[in-house]
Design a protein around this motif. Structure first.
Motif, short mmCIF file in Angstrom:
data_model
loop_
_atom_site.label_atom_id
_atom_site.label_comp_id
_atom_site.label_asym_id
_atom_site.label_seq_id
_atom_site.Cartn_x
_atom_site.Cartn_y
_atom_site.Cartn_z
N LYS A 1 -11.10 2.42 0.75
CA LYS A 1 -11.26 2.34 -0.71
C LYS A 1 -10.44 3.42 -1.41
CE LYS A 1 -14.91 1.89 -4.20
NZ LYS A 1 -16.35 1.99 -4.47
N GLU A 2 -10.42 4.63 -0.80
CA GLU A 2 -9.63 5.73 -1.38
C GLU A 2 -8.15 5.41 -1.33
OE1 GLU A 2 -12.47 9.51 -0.16
OE2 GLU A 2 -11.13 8.65 1.34
N VAL A 3 -7.71 4.83 -0.21
CA VAL A 3 -6.30 4.45 -0.07
C VAL A 3 -5.92 3.40 -1.12
CG1 VAL A 3 -4.62 3.32 1.44
CG2 VAL A 3 -6.17 5.02 2.38
N GLY A 4 -6.81 2.42 -1.30
CA GLY A 4 -6.57 1.39 -2.31
C GLY A 4 -6.41 1.97 -3.70
N LYS B 1 -2.45 -1.31 -8.11
CA LYS B 1 -2.00 -2.71 -8.15
C LYS B 1 -0.51 -2.79 -7.84
CE LYS B 1 -5.11 -5.23 -11.23
NZ LYS B 1 -5.25 -5.90 -12.54
N LYS B 2 -0.21 -3.61 -6.82
CA LYS B 2 1.18 -3.83 -6.41
C LYS B 2 1.91 -2.52 -6.09
CE LYS B 2 1.62 -8.10 -9.08
NZ LYS B 2 2.33 -8.81 -10.16
N GLY B 3 1.15 -1.49 -5.70
CA GLY B 3 1.75 -0.22 -5.32
C GLY B 3 2.23 0.64 -6.47
N GLU B 4 1.77 0.30 -7.71
CA GLU B 4 2.27 1.01 -8.89
C GLU B 4 1.84 2.47 -8.92
OE1 GLU B 4 0.95 -1.26 -12.22
OE2 GLU B 4 2.30 -2.95 -11.81
N THR B 5 0.57 2.75 -8.51
CA THR B 5 0.06 4.12 -8.61
C THR B 5 0.79 5.05 -7.65
OG1 THR B 5 -2.12 3.25 -9.21
CG2 THR B 5 -2.03 5.56 -8.54
#
Length: 349
Positions: free
Chosen positions: A25-28, A33-37
């Motif tokens: 969950k932390e990794v997510g 979204k779509k690797g934006e963060t």
């Protein structure tokens, strides 16, 4: 952590590699979204941020770059986790905000320097930064690394990480380091109705059930100089299934149950079979002391009563302390259940 000195315009600069252990969950949260963060974190910090692959309940996040870039990346991660906590609390009656928590993975050979003589260094870090710092007593499975848990405000965590980096640079690792690699989740479990879940805990307990049915184990396993008695796996399986973390105490499903402004101290009792109590105590009391420190609860284990097959555990503290202690005790049973399910991961702890 692998220091590599490089020359820069501002004098001597240092490139570091720091490894973090995170739950899915932390990794997510940091991928977004779509690797934006994570893309934004890489661009704004200047650090390389890599996330280990695989269907694992835990993942390794590796951050590499000059010290300034490392600290910027850490700041962004800490503030992102705080934002997640605030969002989770928006639908909760809790008024006390839990701390942000990060877990570093550090070579065991460097942990002595981090703790200091008689715990002096770790005490100094706690007092000067305001962060809570805990160094795990045991090495992570199949590695020579330990988890270092840092909790507090994002500001306290950033200051604490800076101090840890200084200690690591002053005391490089001794000998070869075997890095911790999280295990992939087990085969997906098929539930009634054909629903498939790649739930690592469900898979672990399901595999343990198969082990109980088909693979009788000897009474003892020899590990080095130690003969380790096998626990009653049926009881261990039942206890491992008690998996609800942070059980709500007098509240209706809040995001962080048991947290309020001035929680009163209370007491909770558990009964543990005699032959499993050693799982909770650990060698020379290491495990029970770790649970006490992490939860903040007082935990007393009653002496064995003649004719009784169980030992009483009394947990005293705030509802949040008690919930965390219960969660850590249940997690310990799950870890041991997984260990007996996969003997290759066993240690003498």
């Amino acid at each position: 952590m692998e220091p590599n000195k490089v020359q820069s315009e501002g004098g001597l600069n240092v490139t570091l590699t720091i490894r973090l252990l995170m739950h899915g969950k932390e990794v997510g949260s940091i991928i977004g979204k779509k690797g934006e963060t994570v893309k934004k974190m890489r661009e704004e910090s200047g650090a390389r941020i890599n996330i280990s692959e695989g269907n694992c309940p835990e993942r390794i996040v590796t951050i590499t770059g000059p010290t300034d870039a490392i600290f910027k990346a850490f700041a962004m991660i800490a503030y992102k986790f705080e934002e997640d906590i605030v969002n989770a609390m928006s639908n909760s009656p809790a008024t006390s905000k839990p701390p942000v928590t990060l877990r570093l993975v550090v070579p065991a050979s460097q942990c002595g320097s981090l703790i200091g003589k008689g715990g002096s260094k770790i005490k100094e870090m706690r007092e000067s930064t305001g962060a809570q710092v805990q160094v795990a007593g045991d090495m992570l499975p199949n590695s020579t690394e330990r988890a270092v848990t840092i909790s507090g405000t994002p500001e306290a965590i950033i200051q604490c990480v800076k101090q840890i980096c200084v200690v690591m640079l002053e005391s490089p690792p001794k000998g070869a380091t075997i890095p911790y690699r999280p295990k992939p989740a087990s085969t997906p479990v098929i539930f009634s109705g054909g629903q498939v879940r790649a739930d690592p805990l469900a898979a672990s307990t399901a595999n343990l059930s198969l082990l109980l049915q088909h693979q009788p184990l000897p009474a003892y396993t020899i590990q080095g100089q130690y003969a380790i008695p096998h626990p009653d796996l049926t009881k261990l399986h039942q206890l491992a299934m008690q998996q609800t973390p942070f059980t709500p105490l007098g509240q209706t499903s809040p995001a962080f149950p048991g947290l309020d402004a001035n929680p009163p101290a209370s007491t909770h009792e558990l009964s543990i079979p005699n032959d499993l109590i050693g799982c909770i105590i650990g060698r020379q009391g290491t495990k029970i002391n770790e649970i006490r420190q992490m939860s903040g609860a007082q935990i007393k284990i009653a002496n064995a009563m003649e004719g009784s097959a169980e030992r009483q555990i009394t947990i005293t503290g705030t509802p949040a302390n008690i919930s965390l202690a219960q969660y850590l005790i249940n997690a310990r049973f799950r870890d041991v259940a997984a260990m007996w399910n996969d003997p290759s991961s066993m240690t003498t702890s």
